[in-house]
Write a protein that holds these residues in place. Structure first.
Motif, PDB file in Angstrom:
ATOM      1  N   PHE A  75      25.568  38.100   2.343  1.00 32.32           N
ATOM      2  CA  PHE A  75      24.147  37.741   2.316  1.00 32.32           C
ATOM      3  C   PHE A  75      23.994  36.283   1.929  1.00 32.32           C
ATOM      4  O   PHE A  75      23.469  35.950   0.870  1.00 32.32           O
ATOM      5  N   ILE A  76      24.477  35.400   2.811  1.00 30.93           N
ATOM      6  CA  ILE A  76      24.439  33.960   2.516  1.00 30.93           C
ATOM      7  C   ILE A  76      23.903  33.179   3.709  1.00 30.93           C
ATOM      8  O   ILE A  76      23.900  33.665   4.843  1.00 30.93           O
ATOM      9  N   PHE A  77      23.436  31.980   3.422  1.00 29.32           N
ATOM     10  CA  PHE A  77      22.992  31.034   4.432  1.00 29.32           C
ATOM     11  C   PHE A  77      23.895  29.808   4.339  1.00 29.32           C
ATOM     12  O   PHE A  77      24.217  29.358   3.249  1.00 29.32           O
TER      13      PHE A  77
ATOM     14  N   SER B 135       6.654   2.468  14.479  1.00 27.91           N
ATOM     15  CA  SER B 135       7.832   3.284  14.726  1.00 27.91           C
ATOM     16  C   SER B 135       7.620   4.674  14.142  1.00 27.91           C
ATOM     17  O   SER B 135       7.159   4.833  13.027  1.00 27.91           O
ATOM     18  N   HIS B 136       7.906   5.676  14.940  1.00 33.43           N
ATOM     19  CA  HIS B 136       7.762   7.058  14.512  1.00 33.43           C
ATOM     20  C   HIS B 136       9.142   7.624  14.199  1.00 33.43           C
ATOM     21  O   HIS B 136      10.081   7.462  14.964  1.00 33.43           O
ATOM     22  N   VAL B 137       9.251   8.301  13.085  1.00 43.11           N
ATOM     23  CA  VAL B 137      10.497   8.947  12.713  1.00 43.11           C
ATOM     24  C   VAL B 137      10.584  10.253  13.488  1.00 43.11           C
ATOM     25  O   VAL B 137       9.624  11.018  13.535  1.00 43.11           O
ATOM     26  N   SER B 138      11.709  10.499  14.096  1.00 42.30           N
ATOM     27  CA  SER B 138      11.892  11.715  14.869  1.00 42.30           C
ATOM     28  C   SER B 138      12.061  12.910  13.951  1.00 42.30           C
ATOM     29  O   SER B 138      12.649  12.809  12.884  1.00 42.30           O
ATOM     30  N   ALA B 139      11.533  14.013  14.406  1.00 40.33           N
ATOM     31  CA  ALA B 139      11.726  15.264  13.675  1.00 40.33           C
ATOM     32  C   ALA B 139      13.173  15.708  13.857  1.00 40.33           C
ATOM     33  O   ALA B 139      13.806  15.431  14.866  1.00 40.33           O
ATOM     34  N   THR B 140      13.674  16.393  12.858  1.00 38.87           N
ATOM     35  CA  THR B 140      15.054  16.870  12.869  1.00 38.87           C
ATOM     36  C   THR B 140      15.065  18.385  12.961  1.00 38.87           C
ATOM     37  O   THR B 140      14.201  19.051  12.397  1.00 38.87           O
ATOM     38  N   THR B 141      16.035  18.935  13.684  1.00 40.66           N
ATOM     39  CA  THR B 141      16.259  20.375  13.696  1.00 40.66           C
ATOM     40  C   THR B 141      17.524  20.661  12.900  1.00 40.66           C
ATOM     41  O   THR B 141      18.584  20.104  13.199  1.00 40.66           O
ATOM     42  N   PHE B 142      17.384  21.482  11.876  1.00 41.36           N
ATOM     43  CA  PHE B 142      18.517  21.880  11.040  1.00 41.36           C
ATOM     44  C   PHE B 142      18.974  23.265  11.479  1.00 41.36           C
ATOM     45  O   PHE B 142      18.157  24.169  11.641  1.00 41.36           O
ATOM     46  N   ASN B 143      20.270  23.418  11.680  1.00 42.84           N
ATOM     47  CA  ASN B 143      20.843  24.708  12.064  1.00 42.84           C
ATOM     48  C   ASN B 143      21.440  25.377  10.835  1.00 42.84           C
ATOM     49  O   ASN B 143      22.236  24.763  10.118  1.00 42.84           O
ATOM     50  N   VAL B 144      21.045  26.615  10.611  1.00 41.32           N
ATOM     51  CA  VAL B 144      21.512  27.386   9.457  1.00 41.32           C
ATOM     52  C   VAL B 144      22.077  28.701   9.973  1.00 41.32           C
ATOM     53  O   VAL B 144      21.443  29.396  10.774  1.00 41.32           O
ATOM     54  N   THR B 145      23.287  29.048   9.518  1.00 38.16           N
ATOM     55  CA  THR B 145      23.918  30.315   9.888  1.00 38.16           C
ATOM     56  C   THR B 145      23.552  31.369   8.849  1.00 38.16           C
ATOM     57  O   THR B 145      23.614  31.120   7.648  1.00 38.16           O
ATOM     58  N   VAL B 146      23.195  32.546   9.340  1.00 40.49           N
ATOM     59  CA  VAL B 146      22.775  33.651   8.473  1.00 40.49           C
ATOM     60  C   VAL B 146      23.847  34.726   8.453  1.00 40.49           C
ATOM     61  O   VAL B 146      24.276  35.195   9.493  1.00 40.49           O
ATOM     62  N   GLY B 147      24.278  35.105   7.239  1.00 40.14           N
ATOM     63  CA  GLY B 147      25.137  36.269   7.063  1.00 40.14           C
ATOM     64  C   GLY B 147      26.587  36.095   7.439  1.00 40.14           C
ATOM     65  O   GLY B 147      27.274  37.091   7.667  1.00 40.14           O
ATOM     66  N   ASP B 148      27.094  34.886   7.495  1.00 42.90           N
ATOM     67  CA  ASP B 148      28.508  34.684   7.802  1.00 42.90           C
ATOM     68  C   ASP B 148      29.299  34.837   6.510  1.00 42.90           C
ATOM     69  O   ASP B 148      29.436  33.897   5.736  1.00 42.90           O
TER      70      ASP B 148
END
Length: 98
Positions: free
Chosen positions: A40-42, A24-37
């Motif tokens: 100067f923060i993430f 069994s292969h673990v799926s890669a994950t995509t993390f979404n990060v908001t910039v500058g909302d």
């Protein structure tokens, strides 16, 4: 008892297929990060990634970058450059970390 070359080949092929498809292969994950909302923060300010995971940054304001390293000392690992609102940048990691 002598084994035929075809039987040996069949055993090797079966073992290879089992190794390729049976593990069994673990799926890669995509993390979404908001910039500058809001400055100067993430958001979120930290994610924990595994090998093969991707972080995609989306700009909520202009004049910010996503750069590896510490402020004033970039590591060169990745750098989005200064982007504007609505822009995106992603990087897929080959080492785990946060």
């Amino acid at each position: 008892m002598k084994q035929s070359p075809l039987r040996l080949l069949a055993v090797i092929c079966g073992f290879t297929l089992l190794m390729l498809f049976g593990v069994s292969h673990v799926s890669a994950t995509t993390f979404n990060v908001t910039v500058g909302d809001g400055g100067f923060i993430f958001t979120p300010d930290s994610v924990t990634i595994q090998v093969g995971d991707t972080v995609q940054w989306t700009w909520a304001a202009a004049g910010h970058s996503a750069t590896a390293g510490t402020p004033g000392q970039p590591s060169g690992f990745f750098d989005s450059g200064i982007l504007s609102q609505g822009a995106t940048f992603s990087h897929t990691f080959n080492t785990p970390g946060s």
